[in-house]
Design a protein around this motif. Structure first.
Motif, PDB file in Angstrom:
ATOM      1  N   LEU A   1       0.820  -1.212   0.000  1.00 60.29           N
ATOM      2  CA  LEU A   1       0.000   0.000   0.000  1.00 60.29           C
ATOM      3  C   LEU A   1       0.856   1.265   0.000  1.00 60.29           C
ATOM      4  CD1 LEU A   1      -2.831  -1.054   2.490  1.00 60.29           C
ATOM      5  CD2 LEU A   1      -2.946  -0.922  -0.010  1.00 60.29           C
ATOM      6  N   ILE A   2       1.837   1.312   0.898  1.00 57.89           N
ATOM      7  CA  ILE A   2       2.724   2.489   0.942  1.00 57.89           C
ATOM      8  C   ILE A   2       3.537   2.575  -0.350  1.00 57.89           C
ATOM      9  CG2 ILE A   2       4.645   3.590   2.171  1.00 57.89           C
ATOM     10  CD1 ILE A   2       2.010   3.610   3.699  1.00 57.89           C
ATOM     11  N   GLY A   3       4.000   1.440  -0.837  1.00 57.80           N
ATOM     12  CA  GLY A   3       4.763   1.428  -2.086  1.00 57.80           C
ATOM     13  C   GLY A   3       3.948   1.920  -3.261  1.00 57.80           C
ATOM     14  N   ALA A   4       2.651   1.564  -3.298  1.00 55.82           N
ATOM     15  CA  ALA A   4       1.792   2.027  -4.393  1.00 55.82           C
ATOM     16  C   ALA A   4       1.650   3.541  -4.374  1.00 55.82           C
ATOM     17  CB  ALA A   4       0.423   1.353  -4.298  1.00 55.82           C
ATOM     18  N   LEU A   5       1.489   4.110  -3.180  1.00 55.12           N
ATOM     19  CA  LEU A   5       1.420   5.574  -3.069  1.00 55.12           C
ATOM     20  C   LEU A   5       2.720   6.217  -3.541  1.00 55.12           C
ATOM     21  CD1 LEU A   5      -0.321   5.983   0.409  1.00 55.12           C
ATOM     22  CD2 LEU A   5      -1.283   6.623  -1.815  1.00 55.12           C
ATOM     23  N   GLY A   6       3.831   5.656  -3.092  1.00 59.13           N
ATOM     24  CA  GLY A   6       5.123   6.215  -3.478  1.00 59.13           C
ATOM     25  C   GLY A   6       5.376   6.127  -4.964  1.00 59.13           C
TER      26      GLY A   6
ATOM     27  N   GLY B   1       3.158   5.935  -7.284  1.00 54.71           N
ATOM     28  CA  GLY B   1       2.248   6.855  -7.959  1.00 54.71           C
ATOM     29  C   GLY B   1       2.809   8.261  -8.018  1.00 54.71           C
ATOM     30  N   TRP B   2       3.362   8.734  -6.889  1.00 53.14           N
ATOM     31  CA  TRP B   2       3.959  10.073  -6.873  1.00 53.14           C
ATOM     32  C   TRP B   2       5.166  10.145  -7.802  1.00 53.14           C
ATOM     33  CZ3 TRP B   2       8.753  12.056  -5.410  1.00 53.14           C
ATOM     34  CH2 TRP B   2       8.811  13.452  -5.326  1.00 53.14           C
ATOM     35  N   LEU B   3       6.007   9.118  -7.754  1.00 57.51           N
ATOM     36  CA  LEU B   3       7.185   9.107  -8.615  1.00 57.51           C
ATOM     37  C   LEU B   3       6.800   9.059 -10.089  1.00 57.51           C
ATOM     38  CD1 LEU B   3       9.379   6.646  -6.530  1.00 57.51           C
ATOM     39  CD2 LEU B   3       9.980   9.012  -7.079  1.00 57.51           C
ATOM     40  N   GLY B   4       5.777   8.280 -10.404  1.00 58.28           N
ATOM     41  CA  GLY B   4       5.312   8.224 -11.787  1.00 58.28           C
ATOM     42  C   GLY B   4       4.861   9.580 -12.286  1.00 58.28           C
TER      43      GLY B   4
ATOM     44  N   GLN C   1       5.915  12.480 -11.149  1.00 61.41           N
ATOM     45  CA  GLN C   1       7.104  13.321 -11.291  1.00 61.41           C
ATOM     46  C   GLN C   1       7.825  13.045 -12.602  1.00 61.41           C
ATOM     47  OE1 GLN C   1       8.067  15.825  -9.045  1.00 61.41           O
ATOM     48  NE2 GLN C   1       6.016  15.357  -8.291  1.00 61.41           N
ATOM     49  N   PHE C   2       8.014  11.772 -12.926  1.00 62.74           N
ATOM     50  CA  PHE C   2       8.713  11.432 -14.161  1.00 62.74           C
ATOM     51  C   PHE C   2       7.884  11.792 -15.393  1.00 62.74           C
ATOM     52  CE2 PHE C   2      11.320   8.654 -11.410  1.00 62.74           C
ATOM     53  CZ  PHE C   2      12.571   8.959 -11.923  1.00 62.74           C
ATOM     54  N   ALA C   3       6.559  11.815 -15.251  1.00 62.21           N
ATOM     55  CA  ALA C   3       5.704  12.153 -16.386  1.00 62.21           C
ATOM     56  C   ALA C   3       5.661  13.646 -16.649  1.00 62.21           C
ATOM     57  CB  ALA C   3       4.281  11.636 -16.148  1.00 62.21           C
ATOM     58  N   THR C   4       5.910  14.449 -15.623  1.00 61.30           N
ATOM     59  CA  THR C   4       5.761  15.897 -15.763  1.00 61.30           C
ATOM     60  C   THR C   4       7.079  16.659 -15.721  1.00 61.30           C
ATOM     61  OG1 THR C   4       5.389  16.093 -13.362  1.00 61.30           O
ATOM     62  CG2 THR C   4       3.439  15.862 -14.782  1.00 61.30           C
ATOM     63  N   ARG C   5       8.168  15.993 -15.402  1.00 62.88           N
ATOM     64  CA  ARG C   5       9.474  16.647 -15.336  1.00 62.88           C
ATOM     65  C   ARG C   5      10.492  15.810 -16.089  1.00 62.88           C
ATOM     66  NH1 ARG C   5      10.760  16.989  -9.155  1.00 62.88           N
ATOM     67  NH2 ARG C   5      12.549  18.213  -9.886  1.00 62.88           N
ATOM     68  N   PRO C   6      11.587  16.417 -16.582  1.00 64.78           N
ATOM     69  CA  PRO C   6      12.647  15.623 -17.210  1.00 64.78           C
ATOM     70  C   PRO C   6      13.188  14.583 -16.244  1.00 64.78           C
ATOM     71  CG  PRO C   6      12.964  17.963 -17.649  1.00 64.78           C
ATOM     72  CD  PRO C   6      11.859  17.864 -16.635  1.00 64.78           C
ATOM     73  N   ALA C   7      13.425  13.374 -16.745  1.00 63.40           N
ATOM     74  CA  ALA C   7      13.837  12.270 -15.865  1.00 63.40           C
ATOM     75  C   ALA C   7      15.097  12.597 -15.092  1.00 63.40           C
ATOM     76  CB  ALA C   7      14.029  11.001 -16.696  1.00 63.40           C
ATOM     77  N   ILE C   8      16.073  13.215 -15.754  1.00 63.95           N
ATOM     78  CA  ILE C   8      17.338  13.478 -15.076  1.00 63.95           C
ATOM     79  C   ILE C   8      17.158  14.538 -13.999  1.00 63.95           C
ATOM     80  CG2 ILE C   8      18.119  15.264 -16.687  1.00 63.95           C
ATOM     81  CD1 ILE C   8      20.211  12.551 -14.881  1.00 63.95           C
TER      82      ILE C   8
ATOM     83  N   PHE D   1      13.460   9.459  -1.934  1.00 65.54           N
ATOM     84  CA  PHE D   1      12.119   8.890  -1.936  1.00 65.54           C
ATOM     85  C   PHE D   1      12.078   7.624  -2.793  1.00 65.54           C
ATOM     86  CE2 PHE D   1       7.657   8.528  -2.990  1.00 65.54           C
ATOM     87  CZ  PHE D   1       6.992   8.987  -1.866  1.00 65.54           C
ATOM     88  N   LEU D   2      12.735   7.688  -3.951  1.00 67.43           N
ATOM     89  CA  LEU D   2      12.783   6.527  -4.846  1.00 67.43           C
ATOM     90  C   LEU D   2      13.465   5.342  -4.174  1.00 67.43           C
ATOM     91  CD1 LEU D   2      12.552   5.165  -7.648  1.00 67.43           C
ATOM     92  CD2 LEU D   2      14.695   6.297  -8.264  1.00 67.43           C
ATOM     93  N   PHE D   3      14.611   5.600  -3.545  1.00 63.01           N
ATOM     94  CA  PHE D   3      15.360   4.511  -2.920  1.00 63.01           C
ATOM     95  C   PHE D   3      14.583   3.895  -1.756  1.00 63.01           C
ATOM     96  CE2 PHE D   3      18.590   5.135  -5.741  1.00 63.01           C
ATOM     97  CZ  PHE D   3      19.811   4.579  -5.396  1.00 63.01           C
ATOM     98  N   LEU D   4      13.958   4.734  -0.942  1.00 62.32           N
ATOM     99  CA  LEU D   4      13.202   4.210   0.194  1.00 62.32           C
ATOM    100  C   LEU D   4      11.976   3.420  -0.263  1.00 62.32           C
ATOM    101  CD1 LEU D   4      13.378   7.237   2.659  1.00 62.32           C
ATOM    102  CD2 LEU D   4      14.469   5.005   2.955  1.00 62.32           C
ATOM    103  N   THR D   5      11.290   3.934  -1.289  1.00 62.49           N
ATOM    104  CA  THR D   5      10.106   3.235  -1.786  1.00 62.49           C
ATOM    105  C   THR D   5      10.477   1.881  -2.383  1.00 62.49           C
ATOM    106  OG1 THR D   5       9.004   5.343  -2.259  1.00 62.49           O
ATOM    107  CG2 THR D   5       8.141   3.394  -3.354  1.00 62.49           C
ATOM    108  N   LEU D   6      11.504   1.868  -3.234  1.00 63.26           N
ATOM    109  CA  LEU D   6      11.938   0.601  -3.822  1.00 63.26           C
ATOM    110  C   LEU D   6      12.471  -0.341  -2.752  1.00 63.26           C
ATOM    111  CD1 LEU D   6      13.710   1.796  -7.099  1.00 63.26           C
ATOM    112  CD2 LEU D   6      11.439   0.775  -6.861  1.00 63.26           C
ATOM    113  N   GLY D   7      13.180   0.208  -1.775  1.00 62.95           N
ATOM    114  CA  GLY D   7      13.700  -0.628  -0.701  1.00 62.95           C
ATOM    115  C   GLY D   7      12.588  -1.288   0.083  1.00 62.95           C
TER     116      GLY D   7
END
Length: 470
Positions: A258-263, A265-268, A270-277, A288-294
């Motif tokens: 559940l927490i991972g899905a929220l995280g 979603g937010w990351l998705g 961000q990557f959709a609206t801003r340059p990936a780099i 945030f990415l590292f903690l969510t994936l972890g």
């Protein structure tokens, strides 16, 4: 330990390592000495005791957000890397080298290439790769030299790549302070990190750094392995069994999903609206990415929390030392002397007065490197320097994009012996700054004339272009 069979550079590195292990102070002492030196310099320029102590006190907590970010670089990197699937990937990469000296070069290459994309990723991934290599019983790798190689991303080329805060700032007019925008205009990546001169400089630094790694790494007979420093490479403990009904959520993947899905979603978004780099270079998004994936890859909250608990002791140096660097930065940039000018302004004026159009890159590179010993960047140093550095570049008709690259190349130099950026990596490795500085100092000895010389020579191939306003 006999060095008779070692090459010239390897003997020099071993002597440098022996000296630094004996004489190089703890990183906190290094930072404290920096505070004293800068405070005395402020007083020496006519600053009042009240202004001096106020600047130090006001700046002491100024890096707290960045301090927490850096602590989470360590925690998030460790949590992700100790997830079973990622740990297997790192172990697979660690099977590539065939010799201890080759392993040191391999770590340096991985670290530098990774840093061109993200310095934070380079810092943690390089350290964990060294730990994985140290677990190989068939490989006698010098742990100090490998740790120094893992640091090369931060000590050589990181600011020449996409994670350069200065280049990112200059390419984005919405992020620039109005005063700086009026001086420089907009400088796209084609005028900074993608200049052919910049690419040549980066390639030269990478190649030379790897050669130094090869020639300074000691032979098997003189190598000191991880166990010599009390670093245990025992397998990670297994998840203990559940002992009471109240622990069922800790051992269920429900909360992680559940927490991972929220995280995600937010990351998705961000990557959709801003340059990936841009997203990856943002420390908050990176952590945030590292903690969510972890969390997701550990699958059970209990496994995730156990990994966090093992990582936290590695952040002690970051937490206790970074406030001192905040105080140093404020002393340099906020405390004024008898003439109403700051110490940073006096330093810039000293170098600008002796610069010409041709010598500007080398002179300003030296200035930025010297200042970097006392004010490690963290992204904010360019905002302090840029107004007067870029105005000087305009006055002397120096290519503005190259002036940014002068800053980028030079600001990495002090990192090679300044413990500020070493702390997260040292926490992962279980080493002290004095254990690796002997080897990073050898890199510094070669890098200083190489960087300043190439900044000067390559700068002569560029012509001045007036600022382009958005």
């Amino acid at each position: 330990m006999s060095t008779t069979n070692e090459g010239l550079l390897a003997r020099a590195a071993l002597r440098s390592a022996a000296w630094s292990e004996k004489w190089f102070p703890d990183a906190w002492v290094f930072a404290a000495l920096g505070v004293v030196i800068v405070a005395l310099s402020v007083l020496g320029t006519g600053g009042t005791p009240v202004a001096t102590v106020n600047a130090f006190g006001d700046g002491f907590w100024s890096l707290i957000p960045f301090t927490m970010q850096m602590a989470f670089v360590v925690i998030g990197g460790y949590v992700l890397a100790t997830a079973p699937v990622v740990a297997r990937l790192i172990d697979a990469l660690a099977r590539v080298p065939r010799s201890g000296r080759g392993a040191v070069v391999y770590v340096g290459l991985v670290s530098m290439l990774a840093s061109l994309l993200s310095w934070g990723f380079s810092l943690v991934f390089g350290g964990l790769l060294v730990r994985a290599l140290a677990r190989r019983n068939d490989l006698r790798m010098d742990y100090r030299a490998a740790g120094a190689a893992a640091y090369l991303g931060l000590g050589a080329v990181w600011a020449m790549g996409l994670s350069s805060s200065a280049a990112q700032l200059q390419a984005n007019p919405k992020s620039m302070p109005p005063g700086l925008l009026d001086i420089t205009g907009v400088l796209p990546f084609t005028q900074t990190i993608f200049l052919w001169q910049s690419i040549v400089l980066t390639a030269a630094l990478t190649a030379v750094s790897l050669l130094i790694c090869w020639f300074t790494a000691p032979s098997d007979a003189n190598a000191r392995v991880a166990q010599d420093f009390g670093v245990s490479e025992a397998p990670l403990p297994a998840l203990p069994p559940r002992t009471r009904p109240g622990e069922w959520l800790e051992y269920s993947p429900l909360l992680a999903v559940l927490i991972g899905a929220l995280g995600l979603g937010w990351l998705g978004y961000q990557f959709a609206t801003r340059p990936a780099i841009t997203v990856v270079a943002d420390l908050n998004a990176y952590n945030f990415l590292f903690l969510t994936l972890g969390l997701l890859l550990h699958w059970r909250p209990r496994s995730f929390l156990d990994a966090v608990a093992r990582a936290v002791p590695s952040t002690a140096g970051v937490l206790i030392q970074f406030p001192l660097y905040g105080g140093i930065a404020a002393l340099l940039t906020k405390a004024t002397g008898a003439d109403g000018q700051t110490l940073a302004h006096h330093l810039s004026g000293l170098f600008v007065r002796v610069a010409s159009t041709d010598s500007f890159p080398a002179v300003m590179g030296a200035y930025s490197a010297v200042l970097g010993f006392f004010v490690p960047s963290g992204g904010g140093k360019w905002l302090v320097e840029a107004p007067y550095v870029m105005q000087a570049a305009n006055d002397l008709h120096v290519h503005l994009g190259w002036a940014v690259q002068v800053y980028n190349a030079a600001e990495a130099l002090p990192n090679l012996i300044n413990p500020f950026w070493m702390l997260p990596l040292l926490g992962v490795l279980g080493l002290k700054a004095r254990d690796v500085v002997g080897y990073t100092f050898m890199q510094l000895v070669v890098h200083v004339p190489l960087v300043l010389g190439l900044l000067w020579l390559l700068g002569m191939t560029l012509t001045y272009v007036p600022p382009v306003m958005p």
